[in-house]
Design a protein around this motif. Structure first.
Motif, mmCIF file in Angstrom:
data_model
loop_
_atom_site.group_PDB
_atom_site.id
_atom_site.type_symbol
_atom_site.label_atom_id
_atom_site.label_comp_id
_atom_site.label_asym_id
_atom_site.label_seq_id
_atom_site.Cartn_x
_atom_site.Cartn_y
_atom_site.Cartn_z
ATOM 1 N N ARG A 130 53.428 68.789 123.799
ATOM 2 C CA ARG A 130 53.839 67.396 123.702
ATOM 3 C C ARG A 130 55.101 67.257 122.842
ATOM 4 N NH1 ARG A 130 53.326 62.606 126.435
ATOM 5 N NH2 ARG A 130 54.146 60.995 125.064
ATOM 6 N N TYR B 171 62.391 65.336 140.625
ATOM 7 C CA TYR B 171 61.412 65.792 139.627
ATOM 8 C C TYR B 171 61.694 65.148 138.276
ATOM 9 C CZ TYR B 171 58.772 68.723 136.441
ATOM 10 O OH TYR B 171 57.909 69.133 135.459
ATOM 11 N N SER C 288 63.050 62.240 137.698
ATOM 12 C CA SER C 288 62.611 60.844 137.763
ATOM 13 C C SER C 288 61.101 60.732 137.605
ATOM 14 C CB SER C 288 63.048 60.207 139.088
ATOM 15 O OG SER C 288 64.451 60.065 139.131
ATOM 16 N N ARG C 289 60.358 61.647 138.238
ATOM 17 C CA ARG C 289 58.894 61.633 138.098
ATOM 18 C C ARG C 289 58.492 61.977 136.667
ATOM 19 N NH1 ARG C 289 59.269 64.399 143.057
ATOM 20 N NH2 ARG C 289 58.738 66.395 142.050
ATOM 21 N N PHE C 290 59.193 62.935 136.066
ATOM 22 C CA PHE C 290 58.931 63.319 134.674
ATOM 23 C C PHE C 290 59.140 62.125 133.745
ATOM 24 C CE2 PHE C 290 60.989 64.550 130.657
ATOM 25 C CZ PHE C 290 60.041 65.374 130.090
ATOM 26 N N LEU D 132 59.214 58.894 134.520
ATOM 27 C CA LEU D 132 58.242 57.847 134.830
ATOM 28 C C LEU D 132 56.882 58.145 134.210
ATOM 29 C CD1 LEU D 132 57.419 55.286 136.425
ATOM 30 C CD2 LEU D 132 56.969 56.786 138.384
ATOM 31 N N ARG D 133 56.478 59.401 134.265
ATOM 32 C CA ARG D 133 55.172 59.789 133.723
ATOM 33 C C ARG D 133 55.096 59.556 132.220
ATOM 34 N NH1 ARG D 133 55.136 64.314 135.816
ATOM 35 N NH2 ARG D 133 55.651 65.745 134.113
ATOM 36 N N HIS D 134 56.196 59.789 131.501
ATOM 37 C CA HIS D 134 56.166 59.701 130.039
ATOM 38 C C HIS D 134 56.671 58.373 129.484
ATOM 39 C CE1 HIS D 134 54.896 63.831 129.598
ATOM 40 N NE2 HIS D 134 55.832 64.199 130.455
ATOM 41 N N GLN E 87 56.532 55.420 131.581
ATOM 42 C CA GLN E 87 55.920 54.380 132.405
ATOM 43 C C GLN E 87 56.956 53.479 133.079
ATOM 44 O OE1 GLN E 87 54.238 54.915 129.068
ATOM 45 N NE2 GLN E 87 53.428 56.480 130.441
ATOM 46 N N THR F 23 61.014 53.975 135.479
ATOM 47 C CA THR F 23 62.036 54.899 135.972
ATOM 48 C C THR F 23 63.221 54.926 135.009
ATOM 49 O OG1 THR F 23 63.226 53.205 137.219
ATOM 50 C CG2 THR F 23 61.385 54.326 138.338
#
Length: 289
Positions: free
Chosen positions: A227, A262, A264-266, A268-270, A272, A274
């Motif tokens: 983390r 990838y 953008s997904r990373f 978004l995941r962290h 919440q 884009t």
């Protein structure tokens, strides 16, 4: 050992106030930008106060450890190395003041002099909270006499806090080897996070097993070791989105990612949201402020 990083908050975080005498923001906003884990650093020529009104915080002032819950504050004079981890729900205020302003108070009354301190609050919390809210109001509005009001409120807050430093909490014992491993890990993150080193390589660079490294990070920061690496990447991604005109795709490659989708997904995941939504939201907040 590399030098302890110096952070000028007006240049790294909020460039509108790069030359200001006083910088203020909510603790939650700073944590959202830098992450909840702040690796060891210092602030040359600045005093800094973290006032935590709710939630828990782990603080390291040089090699002294404190674990406290709000309401509390910790004061770091210029050049004092410090690190801290706040819980996800912790909030409060962060005040960064040029050293000359604080020194003028201490010169006028040497009894106010204090080194780094961590102080738990009881009956003093309500009055301090009101002063911080008044400071927040002045920072975020353009009113007649704004500069004088900021100066006066800052001086009053610092006087109140310096008085309370006489009641600083005693430090908790901390294993020196654990701190060495933790600080070395953060040094390696700073040097190699853009290379996306696997955790095994960090552990090898420190000379410990991955399990030992994770155990130290959980004990000191209450966070898994992976983390801490991800939060450093996110901090840099947010900085580039806020302070450069680079596109999300360009930032993706600057951060060592090979695939914009990838990245953008990373993000978004962290976060919440884009990268584009983050840039737009923070830009709107700054225009309003």
């Amino acid at each position: 050992m590399k030098p302890i990083p110096n952070i000028n908050i007006g240049q790294v975080y909020d460039q509108r106030y790069s030359d200001a005498e006083v910088h203020y923001d909510k603790l939650g906003n700073l944590a959202g930008f830098f992450g909840r884990n702040m690796a060891v650093h210092r602030h040359d020529r600045f005093f800094q106060v973290h006032y935590v009104k709710s939630g828990a915080v782990r603080v390291y002032l040089d090699d002294r450890q404190y674990v406290e819950s709000g309401p509390m504050f910790f004061l770091t004079p210029p050049t004092v190395a410090h690190a801290f981890v706040t819980e996800a729900d912790a909030d409060g205020h962060v005040l960064t003041v040029r050293q000359q302003l604080v020194w003028s108070l201490i010169d006028a009354d040497p009894s106010l002099a204090s080194g780094a301190a961590c102080v738990a609050l009881t009956g003093d919390a309500e009055g301090l909270e009101q002063l911080f809210e008044a400071l927040c109001s002045e920072i975020n509005a353009e009113r007649a006499g704004r500069a004088a009001a900021l100066d006066s409120l800052t001086r009053l807050i610092m006087i109140r806090l310096l008085r309370l430093c006489a009641h600083a909490q005693p430090a908790r014992p901390t294993a020196h080897e654990d701190l060495r491993i933790f600080h070395r890990f953060n040094e390696l993150i700073e040097a190699h996070y853009l290379e996306h080193w696997p955790l095994a390589r960090y552990a090898e660079g420190i000379g410990v097993t991955q399990a030992r490294l994770n155990e130290v990070c959980r004990r000191i920061a209450d966070l898994p070791s992976k983390r801490l690496i991800l939060e450093r990447l996110m901090q840099e991604a947010k900085r580039l989105l806020l302070f450069t005109g680079s596109s999300a795709n360009e930032i993706c490659y600057q951060l060592g990612f090979k695939d914009p989708a990838y990245f953008s997904r990373f993000f978004l995941r962290h976060a919440q949201m884009t990268p584009g939504d983050y840039r737009q939201q923070r830009s709107e907040e700054r225009r309003v402020g």
